[in-house]
Scaffold this motif. Sequence first.
Motif, PDB file in Angstrom:
ATOM      1  N   ASN A  66       0.817  -1.207   0.000  1.00 18.80           N
ATOM      2  CA  ASN A  66       0.000   0.000   0.000  1.00 18.80           C
ATOM      3  C   ASN A  66       0.855   1.263   0.000  1.00 18.80           C
ATOM      4  OD1 ASN A  66      -2.644  -0.944  -0.182  1.00 18.80           O
ATOM      5  ND2 ASN A  66      -2.717  -1.482   1.968  1.00 18.80           N
ATOM      6  N   THR A  99      -9.475   7.646  -2.924  1.00 16.59           N
ATOM      7  CA  THR A  99      -9.785   6.376  -3.570  1.00 16.59           C
ATOM      8  C   THR A  99     -10.587   5.479  -2.656  1.00 16.59           C
ATOM      9  OG1 THR A  99      -7.707   5.442  -2.742  1.00 16.59           O
ATOM     10  CG2 THR A  99      -7.658   6.461  -4.921  1.00 16.59           C
ATOM     11  N   SER A 133      -9.508   4.167  -0.055  1.00 17.79           N
ATOM     12  CA  SER A 133      -8.604   3.062   0.271  1.00 17.79           C
ATOM     13  C   SER A 133      -7.390   3.625   0.995  1.00 17.79           C
ATOM     14  CB  SER A 133      -8.191   2.317  -0.994  1.00 17.79           C
ATOM     15  OG  SER A 133      -7.521   3.181  -1.886  1.00 17.79           O
ATOM     16  N   SER A 180      -4.855   5.638   1.064  1.00 17.45           N
ATOM     17  CA  SER A 180      -4.255   6.782   0.396  1.00 17.45           C
ATOM     18  C   SER A 180      -4.380   7.988   1.305  1.00 17.45           C
ATOM     19  CB  SER A 180      -4.967   7.058  -0.928  1.00 17.45           C
ATOM     20  OG  SER A 180      -4.662   8.349  -1.397  1.00 17.45           O
ATOM     21  N   ASP A 209      -7.374  10.320   1.110  1.00 20.16           N
ATOM     22  CA  ASP A 209      -8.636  10.062   1.802  1.00 20.16           C
ATOM     23  C   ASP A 209      -8.705  10.739   3.165  1.00 20.16           C
ATOM     24  OD1 ASP A 209      -9.996   8.114  -0.023  1.00 20.16           O
ATOM     25  OD2 ASP A 209      -8.127   7.045   0.288  1.00 20.16           O
ATOM     26  N   THR A 267     -12.500  -4.872   8.416  1.00 22.48           N
ATOM     27  CA  THR A 267     -13.003  -3.556   7.984  1.00 22.48           C
ATOM     28  C   THR A 267     -14.386  -3.259   8.558  1.00 22.48           C
ATOM     29  OG1 THR A 267     -13.926  -4.508   5.942  1.00 22.48           O
ATOM     30  CG2 THR A 267     -11.694  -3.612   5.837  1.00 22.48           C
ATOM     31  N   THR A 307      -5.633  -1.590   4.050  1.00 26.64           N
ATOM     32  CA  THR A 307      -6.804  -1.546   3.186  1.00 26.64           C
ATOM     33  C   THR A 307      -6.565  -2.417   1.954  1.00 26.64           C
ATOM     34  OG1 THR A 307      -7.313   0.694   3.900  1.00 26.64           O
ATOM     35  CG2 THR A 307      -8.335  -0.047   1.852  1.00 26.64           C
ATOM     36  N   THR A 319      -7.331  -3.479  -1.846  1.00 29.36           N
ATOM     37  CA  THR A 319      -7.837  -3.061  -3.148  1.00 29.36           C
ATOM     38  C   THR A 319      -7.380  -4.101  -4.172  1.00 29.36           C
ATOM     39  OG1 THR A 319      -5.858  -1.789  -3.729  1.00 29.36           O
ATOM     40  CG2 THR A 319      -7.561  -0.647  -2.447  1.00 29.36           C
ATOM     41  N   PRO A 320      -7.954  -4.095  -5.376  1.00 29.56           N
ATOM     42  CA  PRO A 320      -7.475  -5.038  -6.407  1.00 29.56           C
ATOM     43  C   PRO A 320      -5.979  -4.924  -6.656  1.00 29.56           C
ATOM     44  CG  PRO A 320      -9.567  -4.087  -7.083  1.00 29.56           C
ATOM     45  CD  PRO A 320      -9.151  -3.359  -5.833  1.00 29.56           C
ATOM     46  N   THR A 373      -3.736  -3.921  -4.515  1.00 27.89           N
ATOM     47  CA  THR A 373      -3.064  -4.493  -3.349  1.00 27.89           C
ATOM     48  C   THR A 373      -2.931  -6.000  -3.478  1.00 27.89           C
ATOM     49  OG1 THR A 373      -3.940  -2.762  -1.912  1.00 27.89           O
ATOM     50  CG2 THR A 373      -3.160  -4.751  -0.839  1.00 27.89           C
TER      51      THR A 373
END
Length: 350
Positions: free
Chosen positions: A27, A154, A156, A158, A161, A297, A312, A314-315, A317
């Motif tokens: 990440n 995003t 996620s 980042s 955020d 989560t 987090t 994500t695809p 990740t």
Amino acid sequence: MKKININGIMICVSFLLASFFVVIFVNQLAMNKTNNRNYDMFYGPESMKMRVTCTEPFVLSPWDYGDDFVIYNLLNDANTVYDTDWVRVVYGKGDFPTPKMKKGQFFTEEQLLSSEPLCVVGSNVSARTTEIIDGVEYFPFQGKKYRVIGHIGTASASDLDIIVMLNWGGYFADRTVCSGVYIIDSDSNSAIESAFAQAKEDVEASGGAEFMPLVYESTIRSFDSFSRSLYPIAMLILILSIIVVSVFYVDSISYQLAVKKLVGYSMWTLFLEIAIKFIKYAFIGLALAIISMLLLTFNETYTGSELGYFTTITPLTVVYAIIITLILAIVLSVVPVIAIYKIDTSEKLK
């Protein structure tokens, strides 16, 4: 009934725990790759940092310093008493890279200099901190309400955020001093140096402020210093545990390996067999770790923590984690492969 291989389970568990560190690493790589310029609190070596201390009324005028730069007021380094933990920087005039927008718009040049308090907020900030008044979203900060004109991030792992960007004009509209830490950033070194020199000249000429260039260190948002020191130690312990368990794993199946060598299995075949099993255990551990992180989560305490922020899923990740786990499994499978060499076939068959 097939005998359960305890060592294999232990390898899976070790890779499960190691996967949390892999995801954190992934990440942070993804943040640097997808976030533009300083939005993820990662600063390039071309940036310059300065501290301005005002004793009399004086406000920086970044709109006079050129066009190809961005000047940041680091509020968390400015001895500011916060109404919230979300605000990170105030943006001045310059060549603004536009971050990923979820909805709304980024500042126009006019809005950046406008005295109306405006802001662009991250998705987590919008969800937890802003307020709606007569159908309009506002971000309250230091007794002032900044109207939200756009959402970034995003949703996620980042820094986009959890960041709030305040317009320079709105933030300094009713302020007479500009004490704080500032960073000047650009894609052009000459633009940075020019803006830096002009800011220094203005401050020193004012008579009411002091200018101090600061040593600049590239940084990335991460855990606190204590946690950061434990990070490599914990990862090293996990890797060592996998290596130790893998030796016991080979020992636990040494009889089967001896029989296979006796009936004509080549060493390369046995090596490949062990490596594939090791990779299998690694991916089982990774899969369990990803499932665990997804389930966590649903826990607000976890999602609001530093660990939750950095783990987090994500695809992107998942893709990166699979690649890194595969490499790690192949590298660590070398130890059990070497252990096969030490197996005395005749002794084991006795």
